[in-house]
Each structure stands twice: as structure tokens, then as C-alpha cells.
Write an enzyme that holds these catalytic residues in place. Structure first.
Site, PDB file in Angstrom:
ATOM      1  N   ILE A  41       5.369   6.171  51.675  1.00 55.62           N
ATOM      2  CA  ILE A  41       4.420   6.241  50.426  1.00 55.62           C
ATOM      3  C   ILE A  41       3.580   5.236  49.648  1.00 55.62           C
ATOM      4  O   ILE A  41       3.955   3.655  51.137  1.00 55.62           O
ATOM      5  CB  ILE A  41       5.684   5.639  49.138  1.00 55.62           C
ATOM      6  N   LYS A  42       2.770   5.461  49.580  1.00 54.50           N
ATOM      7  CA  LYS A  42       1.428   4.646  50.026  1.00 54.50           C
ATOM      8  C   LYS A  42       1.452   3.565  48.912  1.00 54.50           C
ATOM      9  O   LYS A  42       1.565   4.032  47.439  1.00 54.50           O
ATOM     10  CB  LYS A  42       0.197   5.106  49.533  1.00 54.50           C
ATOM     11  N   TRP A  43       2.392   2.682  48.828  1.00 57.51           N
ATOM     12  CA  TRP A  43       2.847   1.512  48.059  1.00 57.51           C
ATOM     13  C   TRP A  43       1.238   0.811  47.165  1.00 57.51           C
ATOM     14  O   TRP A  43       0.294   1.005  47.538  1.00 57.51           O
ATOM     15  CB  TRP A  43       3.795   0.722  48.384  1.00 57.51           C
TER      16      TRP A  43
END
Length: 629
Positions: A42-44
Site C-alpha cells: 500500500i502507498k501510505w
């Protein structure tokens, strides 16, 4: 720790803990790769943080090297519980009430009543070993052996199916996903296809409030749009792409039929890029695609036009931002009288006193930009005759895409001319906590300790347009940066040779102009001789005007210390002088140079600076230091 993990670590390079890290970067792509050569995370939407853990002492560094240790106490406490000395890479994230990452909440974290997480996705150094050359798979195995997930400290999960993950992330409204090759090494500041980022996009309806006229054959430059907020029609953004050329004349005809003389927006329209604006009644609804919201309620970067929505009542179109992303109170962007902030002077003889004195009782204007809001003052002050500070700021804003690649990641020393180009010089190296929110600093140990001065210096690093304009507003006319970058600070990228004609600064008018022309012709002759010599050694070189009366020569290099580059520059200078003894000199004493061109090799020491390409120089007229073919 298992013996297999210990053996894996031992394959790294024995080295002390690095002082800083330039994080590895991702290449932007449109969609998740379909091959099996990647796993996905996931790209936080948070702060990228490198953490340094040694003997239970913790430091949290931002991507730009800014120290955030005191900002996130719960993360520091969690890292102290680890049993190893480590350098980690990860993202600090704060979630909103809907369980989504909230970037604004990370910025405004108060350290007490808001939950926080540090998602760690890499380890670069452990217990005396640099392990960046191990594969990502191996580094993650090491990571899992030293970190036990708890409420705050978590290892970022990986997924095999990027397409499915991307669908879920898009449905949730999150920022996007990241794809990484399991075999990838950790390459600092490198942007390759080993790591990819795939952002999601947001689609929403807005009401057209005007158009920007095109100076070309195009029907219009962009559409200006907004939405209703408690009955008020507020401008939000603009869109200059997504239109089919064949349909644009028809769109323009639609707009002209509802054209009015005054804007229907209740707020000021910005980012018009100097175009002529035409206003329309807020009757047309269109669908747009864009990247993200800013905390101030605008869209980040221009939107893409997708088509009109005839089934939507304009009054039903409202700004649809998740609750936690709506700013509690937007800052006014206008001219205002403000009292300067009260800062502590962290060095006994701080030149910030002169800055504060100059800014006292000034009239300020605030400019809301992509990364942060920048304030500027006294824009009507003349820096040169008939050339104002506002014009200087406009120049740097327009040239920013060209100058920023030359100064990015390089520490800067501030040469201030607080009143005008001819006023007394004031130098500032240490920012003393004065840098804007979106700026970076490089923390360097003071090489020569002095009474009353801090033992370290926070040099400003300019990586964006906002910081560039902040520097100019402070009182700098030009940008003076180092030859080295923060990721290899001891090793310069260039050897500099400054060809500096001797000019009598007391001369004026035609007499001065004639001397400048004569001196510049001599500098050209010395430069051509330098080029012959460098060609003989098969060395690449670049040249630019100094922006005053001379020329600057750049010789790219790698792997050399400053001592070595200084020695080479001095040796080269002597050789050039030997070939042109009648018009050149290497004599440091200004009084003994007469009308000769000084071949200056002395600006190749650690922390030395040179005016950057495209800088305007604080000379008797506004001349730009310009790269030449």
C-alpha cells in the site's frame, strides 16, 4: 536471532551507522505491472521517515533530512523497545475516523490524543553492517527477525496480486500502491523501475465559472471551476487538458452564450498564469479527474476534463472531501500587516537580527502554493532602478523548472542584500529554525567551534519552488550552493574555475562599460585556452557567464574529495596562466592583479559556494548567470 539471519547480515559491508540517508525513490507508472517480477504494498499517505536507532538513542529524519524526532514521541518510544541498532525506512501514518490515512493529520499531529503508526518497509543497516546490497527479499527477512508488530510499529504488508490490491485501494479512496522487485538492492536517491508507484485518481463533478483565453490557435487555455459550500460558489481549480480539439470550438460557443462581466466565485481565482479571464454564469456542470485535495480545499495540480454532466443541477454540486481532510479554518491569502514571529537567536552574533529588523512593520502578501504557503513582503521595493523585488520573485518563479535541477539537494549559504542590490552584504549559513514548512535542511557539524555559536549548522536545501521564493524574499538576489549534494557531502560533483576580471568598482557609466567589455574579452580568451587544455586531458567541461564580468567553468567529477579537487584546480590554473601570462594571474591579492583575469581555483573547498546557473547577480545591473553552448 537465527544463525541463517546472522549469516545473511554478515554478507553486508562492515561500516559505521550512516549519518543520513537519501531514500530510494519510485518511478511513476499508470497501472500495476502484470508480470510476476513484483510484489505490492500500500502507498501510505504519510511522512516518509528514515529512523536511526543506536544505543537506544533515536532520530527520525524526513526525506529531506529534517529532524522529526520530537514531533512523534510514540514512534520514538516504540523504536526504543527494539533490541538492535538499526537504520529503517518507512512511513509515519495517522488514520482518520473513517480508517483512512490522513496526510493533514500527520502534519498536525499533537502527540497525545491521535493514534499513529510507523509502517516499516526496509532495513538498510544493522549492528555495524550496511546491508543495502542484499536483495529486498533478504532485507525483509532481516526486518521480520528484529521487529515484532505492535500497535505503533508495524511491518508494511506485501501482496501478490497488484491489480486486485489497486482496485481495493481505489475503492477506498486511498493514495495508491507501490510495486517492488524482490531482488532489488537499496539504491539511495535512485528512481528506477525496481520500485514503481501507481497512484489512484479522483473523479468529481464541478461547475464551470469561467475560462482562460488562449494566446494560440486553441479555442481556450483552460476552464475554471468550483463548487458550492453553504450556498457560496467557491473557486477550486482549473483544467487545461482532456479536451478533444474538434470539440473545443463548440465548448467555447457554450461558454460565450452565458458570459458575464463579473466573477461568480466568492473567492479569488489563482494560478491563471497571466491569461485573460472570461467569466460565465455558473450553469454548466462537468466531470473532472484529479490527483488529490490540498488541505486548503483546492485540488492539487490541474484537473483533466472528462465531459459535461447535463443531469446535474449546479446547486447540488458541492465539494466532496472526506471529513477529516477538510481544514478547520482556511488561511486568508491576501495583503496584510503582520507582526514578525518572535524567534530565538541560536547564535550569539546571528545575522537574523538584521532580517527581523528589515521585516519590521512590512506589508506582506501570502501565496498559497502546491507544497506550502509562502509569504512575501515589500514587493514594490526597488532592487535596481525601476526593477522591483516583486519582479525578481516573478523571474525566479518562472525560471524555477530550470534552476531547481542545478540546486536541488545542495546546501545553500544565504548572501543577503536586504535593501537593494548595492546594499551591504549579510551572510547567513545557519537557518536557526527559520526555514519554511516545506523546506529541507542539511545538518552539518561546525568544523571550527566558536564561542557563542552552535556546534552544528542547519544549512537550507532548496528542492522546490516555494523554498526558492522564500530565499529571494529574505533578501537574496542570487542562489549560492555547494558543489556537493547531501547524499555524498564530502565528494563534490564539480571542480570550479572562476575567471574573474579585475574591475574598478568605483567607475561608472561609459567608462565602466568600456572596461567591462575589455575585461570580458580577456576572460573569453582565458576560457578558450582552458577548453584547449581540458580537451587535451579529454575532460568534459561546461561554461556559464558569472552574471557580473567573468565566466564560470564546471568540470564534472566523481569520487574525489574536496582536497583533491582543490589541488587539481590549482594545478590547472597555474598551467592556464603559464600559457597566457600577459592577460591572466593566479595572485590572490586583489591589489596586485591590475587589469588581469584572475584564475580563481580557491572555491573548491568543503562548504564553498558558487552562484547557481540562472541566478540574477547583485551587480550594478540585473544580469543573469547564464549557461552557454
Amino acid at each position: 536471532m537465527k544463525p541463517a539471519i546472522k549469516k545473511m547480515i554478515a554478507r553486508g559491508d562492515k561500516s559505521p551507522m550512516p549519518g543520513n540517508v537519501s531514500p530510494m525513490l519510485c518511478t511513476l507508472v499508470k497501472e500495476p505491472p502484470q508480470d510476476d517480477d513484483y510484489f505490492f504494498e500500500i502507498k501510505w499517505d504519510g511522512y516518509r521517515i528514515n529512523s536511526f536507532i543506536q544505543n537506544k538513542k533515536i532520530r527520525l529524519d524526513s526525506r529531506g533530512g529534517k529532524d522529526y524526532t520530537s514531533k512523534y514521541p510514540p514512534v520514538v518510544a516504540a523504536l526504543k523497545r527494539l533490541k538492535h541498532d538499526l537504520v529503517l525506512d518507512g512511513e509515519i501514518v495517522v488514520f482518520n475516523e473513517e480508517g483512512l490515512p490522513d496526510f493533514n493529520a500527520v502534519q498536525n499531529y499533537n502527540g497525545h490524543n491521535t493514534s499513529i503508526n510507523y509502517f516499516v518497509f526496509d532495513v538498510l543497516w544493522i549492528d555495524g553492517y550496511n546491508i543495502k546490497k542484499l536483495s529486498l527479499t533478504e532485507r525483509r527477512q532481516i526486518l521480520k527477525s528484529v521487529i515484532v508488530d505492535d500497535k505503533i510499529l508495524q511491518i508494511s504488508k506485501t501482496f501478490d496480486d497488484g491489480t486486485e490490491l489497486f482496485k481495493k485501494i481505489m475503492q477506498s479512496g486511498m493514495e495508491g500502491i507501490v510495486a517492488k522487485r524482490p531482488a532489488s538492492l537499496y539504491k539511495e536517491d535512485d528512481r528506477s523501475r525496481d520500485w514503481l508507484k501507481i497512484p489512484t485518481r479522483i473523479r468529481q463533478e464541478f461547475v464551470i465559472g469561467g475560462w482562460a483565453q488562449s494566446e494560440k490557435a486553441r479555442s481556450f487555455r483552460s476552464l475554471l471551476f468550483g463548487a458550492y459550500n453553504k450556498g457560496n460558489f467557491e473557486w477550486i481549480g482549473r483544467s487545461g487538458s482532456g479536451y478533444k480539439e474538434i470539440e473545443m470550438p463548440g465548448i467555447l460557443n457554450k461558454l460565450k452564450k452565458i458570459e458575464v462581466k463579473k466573477s461568480s466565485f466568492v473567492n479569488q481565482v489563482r494560478d491563471t498564469k497571466g491569461a485573460s479571464i472570461h467569466w460565465v454564469k455558473p450553469q454548466l456542470v462537468a466531470n473532472f479527474e484529479f490527483a488529490a485535495w490540498t488541505p486548503s480545499g483546492r485540488i492539487r495540480k490541474p484537473a483533466t476534463f472528462l465531459g459535461f454532466r447535463n443531469d446535474k443541477d449546479p446547486l447540488d454540486v458541492v465539494r466532496e472531501i472526506p471529513k477529516s481532510s477538510v481544514p478547520k479554518k482556511a488561511k486568508a491569502i491576501a495583503k496584510t500587516k503582520v507582526l514578525p514571529k518572535k524567534y530565538k537567536y541560536l547564535n550569539a552574533d546571528s545575522n537574523w537580527r538584521y532580517v527581523d529588523q528589515e521585516q519590521k512593520d512590512a506589508e506582506w502578501s501570502a501565496f498559497e502554493m502546491e507544497n506550502c504557503t509562502i509569504q512575501a513582503h515589500n514587493l514594490d521595493r526597488e532592487i535596481w532602478h525601476s526593477f522591483t523585488k516583486g519582479q525578481l520573485l516573478l523571474y525566479y518563479s518562472e525560471i524555477s523548472d530550470w534552476i531547481l535541477p542545478h540546486i536541488a539537494d545542495r546546501p545553500i549559504s544565504l548572501l543577503l542584500k536586504l535593501m537593494n542590490a548595492g546594499s551591504q552584504k549579510k551572510f547567513i549559513k545557519d537557518m536557526e529554525n527559520r526555514q519554511p514548512e516545506c523546506a529541507s535542511v542539511f545538518v552539518d557539524k561546525r568544523r571550527v567551534k566558536k564561542a557563542g555559536k552552535r556546534n552544528h549548522i542547519d544549512y537550507l536545501v532548496c528542492n522546490n519552488r516555494e523554498t526558492l521564493l522564500y530565499i529571494i524574499d529574505l533578501g537574496c538576489v542570487d542562489i549560492n550552493c555547494w558543489a556537493s549534494r547531501t547524499r555524498h557531502i564530502e565528494y563534490p560533483d564539480y571542480i570550479w574555475i572562476d575567471l574573474d576580471p579585475t574591475i574598478d568598482e568605483h567607475l561608472k557609466g561609459k567608462q565602466l562599460e568600456a572596461l567591462e567589455n575589455d575585461s570580458f574579452l580577456k576572460a573569453i580568451k582565458v576560457a578558450r585556452e582552458t577548453k584547449k587544455m581540458l580537451d587535451k586531458y579529454k575532460l568534459t567541461s561546461f561554461i556559464k557567464t558569472s552574471g557580473q564580468s567573468g565566466l564560470h567553468i564546471y568540470i564534472p567529477c566523481t569520487g574525489f574529495t574536496f582536497t583533491q579537487t582543490r589541488n587539481f584546480a590549482e594545478h590547472l590554473a597555474e598551467q592556464i596562466h603559464h600559457h597566457l601570462p600577459d592577460i591572466s594571474t593566479t595572485n590572490v591579492s586583489k591589489t596586485q592583479r591590475k587589469d588581469l583575469v584572475y584564475i580563481d581555483a580557491g572555491q573548491n573547498d568543503y562548504a564553498d559556494t558558487l552562484a547557481a546557473p540562472y541566478s540574477v547577480r547583485p551587480y550594478h545591473k540585473p544580469i543573469v548567470s547564464t549557461p552557454l553552448d
